[in-house]
Design an enzyme around this catalytic site. Structure first.
Site, PDB file in Angstrom:
ATOM      1  N   GLN A 223       0.827  -1.206   0.000  1.00  0.00           N
ATOM      2  CA  GLN A 223       0.000   0.000   0.000  1.00  0.00           C
ATOM      3  C   GLN A 223       0.865   1.262   0.000  1.00  0.00           C
ATOM      4  O   GLN A 223       0.338   2.362  -0.124  1.00  0.00           O
ATOM      5  CB  GLN A 223      -0.903   0.011   1.250  1.00  0.00           C
ATOM      6  CG  GLN A 223      -1.847  -1.164   1.313  1.00  0.00           C
ATOM      7  CD  GLN A 223      -2.655  -1.236   2.612  1.00  0.00           C
ATOM      8  OE1 GLN A 223      -2.796  -2.293   3.186  1.00  0.00           O
ATOM      9  NE2 GLN A 223      -3.210  -0.119   3.062  1.00  0.00           N
ATOM     10  N   ARG A 373      -8.378  -0.800   8.216  1.00  0.00           N
ATOM     11  CA  ARG A 373      -9.451   0.079   7.786  1.00  0.00           C
ATOM     12  C   ARG A 373      -9.845   1.023   8.910  1.00  0.00           C
ATOM     13  O   ARG A 373     -11.011   1.236   9.206  1.00  0.00           O
ATOM     14  CB  ARG A 373     -10.651  -0.752   7.326  1.00  0.00           C
ATOM     15  CG  ARG A 373     -11.505   0.045   6.345  1.00  0.00           C
ATOM     16  CD  ARG A 373     -12.455  -0.813   5.569  1.00  0.00           C
ATOM     17  NE  ARG A 373     -13.189   0.062   4.664  1.00  0.00           N
ATOM     18  CZ  ARG A 373     -13.885  -0.335   3.630  1.00  0.00           C
ATOM     19  NH1 ARG A 373     -13.946  -1.614   3.343  1.00  0.00           N
ATOM     20  NH2 ARG A 373     -14.518   0.505   2.868  1.00  0.00           N
ATOM     21  N   CYS A 374      -8.833   1.562   9.536  1.00  0.00           N
ATOM     22  CA  CYS A 374      -9.073   2.381  10.713  1.00  0.00           C
ATOM     23  C   CYS A 374      -7.855   3.232  10.898  1.00  0.00           C
ATOM     24  O   CYS A 374      -6.745   2.756  10.869  1.00  0.00           O
ATOM     25  CB  CYS A 374      -9.288   1.467  11.905  1.00  0.00           C
ATOM     26  SG  CYS A 374      -8.656   2.108  13.437  1.00  0.00           S
ATOM     27  N   GLU A 743     -12.878   4.551   6.210  1.00  0.00           N
ATOM     28  CA  GLU A 743     -12.860   3.821   7.472  1.00  0.00           C
ATOM     29  C   GLU A 743     -14.033   4.082   8.379  1.00  0.00           C
ATOM     30  O   GLU A 743     -14.315   3.274   9.267  1.00  0.00           O
ATOM     31  CB  GLU A 743     -11.608   4.206   8.233  1.00  0.00           C
ATOM     32  CG  GLU A 743     -10.392   3.954   7.430  1.00  0.00           C
ATOM     33  CD  GLU A 743      -9.229   4.706   7.994  1.00  0.00           C
ATOM     34  OE1 GLU A 743      -8.120   4.421   7.580  1.00  0.00           O
ATOM     35  OE2 GLU A 743      -9.458   5.569   8.839  1.00  0.00           O
TER      36      GLU A 743
END
Lengths: 789, 288
Positions: A223, A373-374, A743
């Site tokens: 990523q 995802r946070c 998120e």
């Protein structure tokens, strides 16, 4: 609701244009790492430890090497010769690439087998004989600091216990005194379970070292390709792999969710073997390896306390965290924030006393602590505040919706200073909850619940009104390994008015190829369909820290707008020159400059760009290109009001989500359809830890659910029909007023679901249930309170 | 899928398949739908040296009523059961079960015969077949033999199908006009094995007395299990709520569940009790 400034043809912000990347994805024409095939490529498989904690007595590779096609077996001792057996983590801890003497968790890499085919590599792996001397593992983080706990990291000089770090935020003295004087104090002990991102594509790479050119091309699932290139250069510079000799290519990625930020040992082994052999090395994890060995997320044990008045005014919060990091701290947090942005946990409520502290410990579990995802531990914080708020509401006998309304920070009080040091940029929390309550007809639901309860039925309504913190981050505070967390955009418009734009981020499904094009289209009036977006190749894209923590729109999205604005300034100069008027006489509408009062006299952006190459004003640089590195002045603070309604079978304890309404406020929206998709996916990944997912270990350190048969990733069948909606409160400091949304739903959904389930059984004396709340767990709790005999 | 090396044949007749099984001996495995075998090979829990793929053998896929029996070919896919009119109108227990087996991808390929022949108490069809008092047709070198379902399951992954034999058909005594059947399992999520599952077949006479009862249990016993005491309580009874309570209690008491991540022994017995009650009631409702 959303007003668009551009036409459908231009397709700027607010248009639900179809995702440009989907043409290839829906035809199976994506290009993933496992699609990369190079001449002479060899395949790697990894021998992994069956024990959570053991000494390695001997590794016998002779049987493996007898298999025709098995080329080599690499161990920690081999890497040690090159000082490559350890590597730094992003948190400046250290992690083994391959062990020389001790394994620290089940499924840890022990040796790598290189072969001429994927099948032979696996056969070779099965044939490697490793002799272990098992030791008693440390699995319970609460026992990590006991006197008789094994010292897990004797390799770290001066380390005498398993404590990693201590962190604090807020004012302890002030908070303690508010708690002492308060009428009402409530407390819950909660665990945010260890979970896994379980992306559809596992991790992998093809490391291709060219001995002649002394050049490494690294195709990998990352990523953050630029950061990875820098890390490789820092780790391998001493063997001659300096940064200009490294090219990292991150092709299409099948889901990242934070799990593809870290550097895994497999990548490093593949590079080392390619470096030594000159052959390209492919390493692709299988599903079980991915689940069992790659970075976990969460695993925070939290004691949450809230103090307030009998009338329901929140006065203070206190959170104490024990963080289980496994055998090394391999989180991916900004350097100054070992517990990420957990201090957002004061929530959406107006009070001024809070104290938070955290201690991290080593255990015999896999490393990680990734931001799944946070935005860096926000999920943990939001669960704590939203659960304890419900407990407080129950204690003072006020409806949880009313209590929230009563305590929200008011719209006019933004920017708002939080007691832990954040400046919330904007928000309208009352409007969000009002809309959510209206959508579900909240008061009718409460009535229905009372009737159902009288009949012995279980129905629950749960609310979560969260504040997120994303877009890391301002360079004064945010860096990873010293590299500041700006991000970048480079726009190059070709003579015919079509463009290519490149970014330091990397989409893993977020739809950047579409949304970035829309931002540029919005600013320049060039149709989004004529703007090609590229990311993921460090040789061509400008430097940036990558995509995670909902940071792409707040940082690179802002950079896109800023770079486009530079171009629009240039366009204005050219237009003035072409029409022989003063710049002051020109006005912009999407796609063209026209002369004030004479709109028939105009130049389109395409004409202007063409002139930049064919007829540019003397003294002006030719061409039409701009780059911007955006350093955000603050983070952005998206928010949401979620309501979940559950029906529970009072005999089997089966839990059904009847409705779930998610009202998000992510500021200005770039593409409503993509936002909706993001919210649907995020809600499902919030449902996961609330009711299904948790990595479970026994006392001996064995993972009990290391395959997708038992690690329960929810599917469309388990998901309710998500209902979404929006309020729009633009970020005042972001160039396009956007806040980021990837998120929010993952962060906001778990407490809404947990609150609903607790609400359904609270009348029986249950104030808290640990997530994931399964039927079996609920059965046991109901038995404890005497409901089942 | 990175299994060990294996050989592969795809015969086009039963006799050819039988001779291949004989030729390759005990390390040969039959490949039907593959949805139990292939995952085991993938994880290298199973490493057969040779696969005999019976998907090309014609005439093994059918659902028909004949000679007072419902006959199901061993290679009938789950999806065929789901979509069959005969099944949904007369034997809804199969529709209940098929819809709960794994997911649509698996059901498109997984076979009824394979589901039984795998010998796994966690599979759904064994309990259904027990409730329906099925018979299993097995072809071997010396011809065909018929085994009642109660003699079929030997132990963990072991059934009456011996080395060198192929399961070819399952047949069931046709259900009468006043019969009803139902199946349900509690599962953690779609595609999971049952936490507990119960299959029930009930037949009543004109006066509402129970003339026949069949109850099979899924994944709460080392082998697929008949709840015999529960059946005895029901047969001849008026099917009062007390009778049903009693039957459910016996089923919960007589099974032998093992604790796992799905639940402990107590929760599983509790589920057997609740689901047995519900399925008996559903079967009675369907019978009338």
């Amino acid at each position: 609701m959303i007003k668009c400034k551009t036409s459908r043809e231009i397709g700027g912000m607010g248009h639900s244009i179809k995702r440009k990347e989907d043409d290839r994805f829906i035809q199976g024409k994506g290009n993933y790492v496992d699609d990369v095939k190079l001449p002479g490529m060899l395949y790697m498989d990894i021998v992994r430890s069956p024990y959570a904690y053991a000494k390695i007595k001997n590794i016998d590779a002779s049987k493996a090497l007898e298999i025709e096609g098995v080329v080599a077996v690499v161990t920690g001792k081999d890497l040690e010769q090159y000082n490559l057996h350890w590597m730094p983590t992003l948190m400046s801890d250290t992690q083994m690439v391959l062990p020389t003497d001790t394994v620290m968790y089940q499924a840890q890499e022990v040796a790598a087998v290189i072969a001429t085919s994927r099948y032979l590599a696996r056969d070779g792996k099965e044939a490697v004989r490793v002799e272990y001397e098992p030791m008693s593992p440390l699995m319970d983080p609460y026992k990590a600091l006991d006197d008789d706990a094994p010292l897990l990291r004797p390799d770290k000089e001066g380390k005498t216990d398993n404590h990693i770090w201590h962190w604090e935020a807020g004012d302890k003295e002030k908070t303690d005194s508010v708690f002492e004087a308060a009428d009402v104090v409530v407390k819950e002990q909660m665990h945010i379970p260890r979970i896994h991102v379980a992306s559809i594509e596992t991790c992998g790479c093809v490391a291709s070292y060219d001995k002649v050119e002394n050049h490494l091309t690294m195709y990998m699932t990352t990523q953050a390709p630029h950061a990875i290139r820098t890390v490789i250069a820092l780790v391998a510079g001493h063997v001659g792999l300096t940064e200009e000799k490294i090219r990292v290519i991150s092709p299409d990625i099948g889901g990242g969710f934070g799990g593809k930020v870290p550097v895994y040992p497999g990548y490093v082994i593949a590079i080392a073997v390619s470096f030594l052999t000159g052959a390209p090395i492919k390493w692709i994890e299988d599903r079980s390896e991915n689940l069992q060995a790659d970075s976990f997320a969460r695993d925070y044990h939290i004691t949450a306390e809230m103090a307030g008045t009998k009338e329901g005014k929140i006065l203070a919060t206190r959170f104490k965290v024990l963080a289980d990091h496994g055998y090394t701290d391999a989180s991916a947090n900004p350097s100054k924030f070992p517990t990420g942005l957990f201090s957002i946990g004061t929530g959406s409520y107006d009070y001024n006393a809070s104290f938070m502290e955290a201690d991290a410990v080593y255990t015999n579990k896999p490393p990680g602590g990734v931001a799944y995802r946070c935005s860096f531990r926000v999920t943990e914080a939001v669960h704590a505040i939203e659960r304890i708020t419900d407990t407080f509401a129950r204690e003072v006998g006020i409806d949880p919706a009313d209590l929230r309304m009563q305590n929200f920070i008011k719209k006019e009080d933004f920017p708002w200073q939080s007691p832990t040091g954040w400046e919330y940029d904007s928000g309208d929390y009352h409007a969000g909850l009002e809309l959510a309550m209206k959508t579900v007809d909240y008061h009718a639901l409460r009535k229905e619940q009372a009737e159902k309860r009288a009949q012995g039925k279980f129905m629950g309504i749960g609310i979560s009104t969260f504040t997120e913190i994303v877009g890391a981050g301002p360079s004064k505070d945010f860096d990873i390994l010293g590299i500041k967390m700006f991000d970048s955009a480079e726009i190059r418009v070709h003579p015919t008015g079509k463009a290519i734009a490149r970014f330091g981020t990397k989409s893993q499904g977020q739809g950047h190829e579409t949304t970035y094009a829309q931002i540029v289209a919005e600013e320049l009036g060039i149709p989004a369909e004529h703007i090609q977006i590229e990311e993921g190749d460090t040789d061509t894209a400008p430097y940036g820290l990558g995509t995670y923590a909902s940071r792409s729109t707040p940082t690179a999205g802002a950079a896109a707008a800023m770079a486009a604005r530079k171009l629009r300034k240039k366009a204005k100069k050219i237009a003035a020159y072409l029409m022989e008027v003063s710049e002051d006489d020109l006005e912009w509408e999407p796609g063209k400059f026209f002369v004030k009062g004479a709109p028939e006299k105009s130049k389109t952006i395409q004409e202007i760009v063409f002139a930049a190459y064919t007829n540019h004003p003397q003294g002006m640089e030719a061409g039409f290109e701009a780059t911007h590195y955006y350093d955000p002045p603050n983070l952005t603070f998206p928010s949401g009001a979620y309501i979940c309604i559950v029906d529970i079978d009072e005999e089997t304890c089966d839990i059904k989500i009847r409705r779930f309404v998610a009202i998000d406020d992510c500021g200005n929206i770039i593409n409503p359809m993509i936002v909706q998709g993001q919210v649907h996916g995020g809600l499902t990944q919030g449902l996961a830890p609330a009711m299904y997912e948790e990595l479970i270990y026994d006392e001996s350190g064995n993972i009990l659910n290391g395959t997708l048969m038992d690690y329960l990733v929810p599917t469309a069948v388990e998901s309710p029909s998500w209902e979404t909606g929006h309020t729009v409160t633009p970020s005042p400091h972001h160039p396009i007023g956007a806040k980021g949304v990837g998120e929010s739903p993952t962060v906001g959904a778990p407490p809404a679901i947990a609150n609903a389930i607790v609400d359904a059984v609270a009348h029986l004396g249950i104030s808290h249930l640990e997530i994931p709340i399964t039927p079996f767990k609920l059965f046991k709790e109901l038995k404890k309170v005497g409901y089942f005999k | 899928m990175i299994p060990e090396h294996f050989g592969y044949s795809a015969p086009s007749s039963i006799s050819e398949a039988l001779s291949l099984l004989k030729e390759h001996g005990e390390d040969a495995k039959i490949l039907a739908g593959g949805h139990s075998l292939l995952p085991m090979m993938k994880l290298r829990f199973a490493s057969p040296s040779h696969l005999v793929d019976i998907n090309n053998i014609p005439g093994l896929s059918y659902i028909k009523e004949e000679d007072g029996r419902l006959k199901i070919g061993a290679m009938t896919r789950e999806v065929d059961l789901e979509e069959s009119d005969v099944i949904s109108t007369r034997y809804p227990i199969f529709t209940d079960a098929s819809k709960l087996i794994a997911d649509p991808q698996v059901r498109n390929f997984g076979t009824v015969g394979g589901n039984i022949a795998h010998g796994d108490a966690a599979n759904d069809h064994p309990a259904v077949m027990i409730a329906l008092r099925a018979e299993v047709e097995i072809a071997g070198e010396n011809g065909s033999r018929t085994v009642p379902i109660d003699d079929f399951f030997y132990g963990f992954y072991m059934t009456a199908v011996q080395q060198g034999e192929i399961l070819t058909e399952i047949s069931i005594p046709s259900l009468g006009e006043r019969a009803g059947s139902a199946y349900h399992k509690a599962e953690r999520k779609v595609g999971d094995y049952a936490t507990a599952g119960v299959a029930v077949v009930i037949e009543v006479d004109a006066e509402g007395s129970c003339t026949k009862a069949g109850i099979g249990l899924t994944n709460v016993n080392p082998t697929p299990m008949r709840a015999a005491r529960s059946e005895e309580v029901l047969v001849g009874s008026k099917l009062t709520s007390e009778d049903i309570e009693k039957a459910a209690e016996y089923a919960a008491a007589d099974c032998s569940p093992s604790p796992d991540l799905r639940g402990d022994e107590e929760y599983k017995r509790h589920l057997v009790n609740v689901i047995t009650k519900r399925m008996i009631n559903k079967a009675i409702q369907r019978a009338s």
